[in-house]
Design a protein around this motif. Structure first.
Motif, mmCIF file in Angstrom:
data_model
loop_
_atom_site.group_PDB
_atom_site.id
_atom_site.type_symbol
_atom_site.label_atom_id
_atom_site.label_comp_id
_atom_site.label_asym_id
_atom_site.label_seq_id
_atom_site.Cartn_x
_atom_site.Cartn_y
_atom_site.Cartn_z
ATOM 1 N N GLN A 168 -5.782 15.604 -12.619
ATOM 2 C CA GLN A 168 -5.226 15.710 -11.287
ATOM 3 C C GLN A 168 -6.234 16.241 -10.968
ATOM 4 O OE1 GLN A 168 -2.757 19.734 -11.087
ATOM 5 N NE2 GLN A 168 -0.745 18.311 -12.163
ATOM 6 N N ARG A 169 -7.291 16.644 -11.390
ATOM 7 C CA ARG A 169 -9.264 16.791 -10.788
ATOM 8 C C ARG A 169 -9.486 15.418 -10.484
ATOM 9 N NH1 ARG A 169 -9.183 22.056 -8.937
ATOM 10 N NH2 ARG A 169 -8.296 23.524 -10.260
ATOM 11 N N TYR A 170 -9.117 14.358 -11.111
ATOM 12 C CA TYR A 170 -9.377 12.966 -11.887
ATOM 13 C C TYR A 170 -8.783 12.425 -10.334
ATOM 14 C CZ TYR A 170 -12.588 13.506 -15.275
ATOM 15 O OH TYR A 170 -14.208 13.677 -16.179
ATOM 16 N N VAL B 109 -10.557 11.214 -2.855
ATOM 17 C CA VAL B 109 -11.971 11.635 -1.876
ATOM 18 C C VAL B 109 -12.589 10.417 -2.100
ATOM 19 C CG1 VAL B 109 -13.714 13.315 -1.730
ATOM 20 C CG2 VAL B 109 -11.940 13.968 -2.221
ATOM 21 N N LEU B 110 -12.481 9.899 -2.832
ATOM 22 C CA LEU B 110 -13.634 8.232 -3.097
ATOM 23 C C LEU B 110 -12.886 7.091 -1.530
ATOM 24 C CD1 LEU B 110 -14.767 8.233 -6.468
ATOM 25 C CD2 LEU B 110 -16.384 8.642 -4.636
ATOM 26 N N LEU B 111 -11.391 7.120 -2.428
ATOM 27 C CA LEU B 111 -10.856 6.555 -1.571
ATOM 28 C C LEU B 111 -10.665 6.423 -0.054
ATOM 29 C CD1 LEU B 111 -9.436 3.891 -1.119
ATOM 30 C CD2 LEU B 111 -7.192 5.261 -1.748
ATOM 31 N N ALA B 112 -10.593 7.734 0.107
ATOM 32 C CA ALA B 112 -10.790 7.992 1.746
ATOM 33 C C ALA B 112 -12.111 7.821 2.399
ATOM 34 C CB ALA B 112 -10.094 9.616 2.051
ATOM 35 N N ALA B 113 -13.296 8.528 1.637
ATOM 36 C CA ALA B 113 -14.590 8.090 1.985
ATOM 37 C C ALA B 113 -14.746 6.170 2.430
ATOM 38 C CB ALA B 113 -15.674 8.445 0.664
ATOM 39 N N GLY B 114 -13.910 5.355 1.519
ATOM 40 C CA GLY B 114 -14.385 4.167 1.805
ATOM 41 C C GLY B 114 -13.348 3.809 2.748
ATOM 42 N N VAL C 196 0.850 -1.092 -0.300
ATOM 43 C CA VAL C 196 0.340 -0.346 0.055
ATOM 44 C C VAL C 196 0.546 1.416 0.038
ATOM 45 C CG1 VAL C 196 -1.267 1.190 1.138
ATOM 46 C CG2 VAL C 196 -2.010 -1.435 0.973
ATOM 47 N N VAL C 197 2.135 1.389 1.233
ATOM 48 C CA VAL C 197 3.144 2.267 0.466
ATOM 49 C C VAL C 197 3.051 2.562 -0.164
ATOM 50 C CG1 VAL C 197 4.412 3.338 1.689
ATOM 51 C CG2 VAL C 197 3.381 1.991 2.916
ATOM 52 N N LEU C 198 3.686 1.369 -0.823
ATOM 53 C CA LEU C 198 5.197 1.923 -2.481
ATOM 54 C C LEU C 198 3.544 2.051 -3.166
ATOM 55 C CD1 LEU C 198 7.183 -1.323 -1.394
ATOM 56 C CD2 LEU C 198 7.634 1.916 -1.222
ATOM 57 N N VAL C 199 2.581 1.717 -3.691
ATOM 58 C CA VAL C 199 1.915 1.542 -4.890
ATOM 59 C C VAL C 199 0.907 2.407 -5.670
ATOM 60 C CG1 VAL C 199 2.850 -0.490 -5.163
ATOM 61 C CG2 VAL C 199 0.558 -0.040 -4.519
ATOM 62 N N LEU C 200 -0.071 3.259 -4.166
ATOM 63 C CA LEU C 200 -1.587 3.983 -3.635
ATOM 64 C C LEU C 200 -1.441 4.914 -4.657
ATOM 65 C CD1 LEU C 200 -4.533 3.818 -2.647
ATOM 66 C CD2 LEU C 200 -3.281 4.386 -0.510
ATOM 67 N N TRP C 201 0.358 5.755 -4.213
ATOM 68 C CA TRP C 201 0.118 7.498 -4.711
ATOM 69 C C TRP C 201 0.184 7.116 -6.405
ATOM 70 C CZ3 TRP C 201 -2.318 10.727 -1.888
ATOM 71 C CH2 TRP C 201 -2.589 10.885 -0.908
ATOM 72 N N PRO C 202 0.978 6.355 -6.888
ATOM 73 C CA PRO C 202 1.209 6.158 -8.402
ATOM 74 C C PRO C 202 0.050 5.245 -8.880
ATOM 75 C CG PRO C 202 3.167 5.144 -7.190
ATOM 76 C CD PRO C 202 2.304 5.804 -6.217
ATOM 77 N N SER C 203 -0.628 4.674 -8.265
ATOM 78 C CA SER C 203 -2.022 4.227 -8.369
ATOM 79 C C SER C 203 -3.354 4.998 -8.436
ATOM 80 C CB SER C 203 -2.600 2.940 -7.104
ATOM 81 O OG SER C 203 -1.229 2.096 -7.351
ATOM 82 N N LEU C 204 -2.809 5.812 -7.901
ATOM 83 C CA LEU C 204 -4.203 7.252 -8.185
ATOM 84 C C LEU C 204 -3.796 8.425 -8.850
ATOM 85 C CD1 LEU C 204 -4.999 7.938 -4.087
ATOM 86 C CD2 LEU C 204 -6.335 7.048 -5.726
ATOM 87 N N ALA C 205 -2.416 8.428 -9.141
ATOM 88 C CA ALA C 205 -2.581 9.504 -10.446
ATOM 89 C C ALA C 205 -2.261 8.756 -11.783
ATOM 90 C CB ALA C 205 -0.619 9.217 -10.293
ATOM 91 N N LEU C 206 -3.047 7.098 -12.188
ATOM 92 C CA LEU C 206 -3.192 6.617 -12.689
ATOM 93 C C LEU C 206 -3.957 6.080 -13.295
ATOM 94 C CD1 LEU C 206 -0.067 3.619 -12.857
ATOM 95 C CD2 LEU C 206 0.097 5.598 -14.480
ATOM 96 N N VAL C 207 -5.417 6.062 -12.011
ATOM 97 C CA VAL C 207 -6.328 6.398 -12.182
ATOM 98 C C VAL C 207 -7.317 7.605 -12.806
ATOM 99 C CG1 VAL C 207 -8.601 6.140 -10.758
ATOM 100 C CG2 VAL C 207 -6.740 4.244 -10.961
#
Length: 284
Positions: A250-252, A258-263, A93-104
């Protein structure tokens, strides 16, 4: 467990005393290059930038000692250097979460908006062709944020907040204060432009507050590991620097965050965020 340091602070000072370092110290030092118009990354401005920035570090170290003495410092040190605290799943999670959100964010911009250039890897290509530049850039990203900030924000302050409020409230309080701490950087010549990163202040603050929920989620599920959140912070900053997203992407990305934090808050419930009570703080 050890008893509370009797010479330590009374009342609420263990929480709010930290701000004397994180904000008062930092803002006093940062005000000088702002008033003088000095560039953030040139002498003498960079000296004030670096010395001011360590206010969060000093706050974490000094207040850990003030609240719990030597035991507090030893606890902080162990949480910085012990990778064994981080479960394997959470390392992922630590290593891939932020790059994954950028790709999403980039993928969503392409699929929904028809963007033809939602993501560019030119910054990575440029640095890969210059190994010295790559190492120096990654080192600067690591030192000018993740390492020194997390010793204070999560290394000390988050625990003190969670002793008073729930994890979600603590995350929001920390996020607002964390965002405010960065405010003078928007007035400092050359700070954000030197990173090819010029965020809108309000959007920047919003993203920090939302991200703070995810930091708490990681921290509380990695046995209070400061190392985990240092790496999490580093990967997030490096992702923003090395992956060039369009403004729409960047907006997406922010929407996905936000959706992940809400989840995390709604789907997994309070257990996903709360501090592990079986691991008491040094002064509990």
């Amino acid at each position: 467990m050890v008893s509370r340091n009797k010479s330590a602070v009374s009342g609420e000072f263990d929480v709010w005393g930290f701000l004397l370092f994180s904000h008062v110290w930092t803002w006093v030092w940062w005000s000088i290059p702002i008033l003088q118009g000095w560039h953030a990354f040139r002498v003498p401005g960079v000296v004030f930038l670096v010395v001011g920035g360590i206010g969060v570090t000093l706050g974490g170290i000094v207040m850990s000692w003030q609240v719990a003495g030597r035991a507090g410092l030893e606890d902080l040190w162990r949480r910085i250097i012990e990778p064994s605290r981080i479960p394997l799943l959470w390392s992922f999670v630590v290593l891939v979460l932020w790059p994954s959100l950028a790709l999403v964010g980039a993928g969503t911009a392409t699929l929904l908006g028809g963007a033809t250039q939602s993501l560019s890897v030119d910054p990575i290509r440029t640095l890969l062709a210059d190994p010295v530049g790559l190492v120096s850039t990654l080192l600067a990203i690591f030192l000018l944020g993740p390492l020194h900030e997390e010793i204070g924000w999560r290394g000390y302050w988050l625990d003190r907040l969670q002793l008073r409020w729930g994890a979600l409230t603590s995350s929001i309080v920390l996020g607002v204060v964390w965002a405010a701490w960065h405010a003078p950087l928007f007035l400092m010549v050359g700070y954000f432009s030197s990173w090819d990163f010029s965020p809108e202040p309000a959007w920047f603050a919003f993203n920090i507050v939302v991200g703070s929920v995810l930091y708490t989620w990681v921290y509380n599920n990695t046995n209070r590991s400061v190392l985990a959140v240092i790496l999490f912070h580093f990967v997030g900053n490096a992702t923003g620097q090395l992956l060039d997203l369009s403004s729409v992407a960047q907006r997406y990305q922010s929407v996905a965050t936000v959706l992940l934090a809400a989840g995390v808050v709604v789907w997994w419930g309070p257990k996903a965020l709360r501090r592990d009570e079986s691991r008491p703080l040094p002064d509990d």
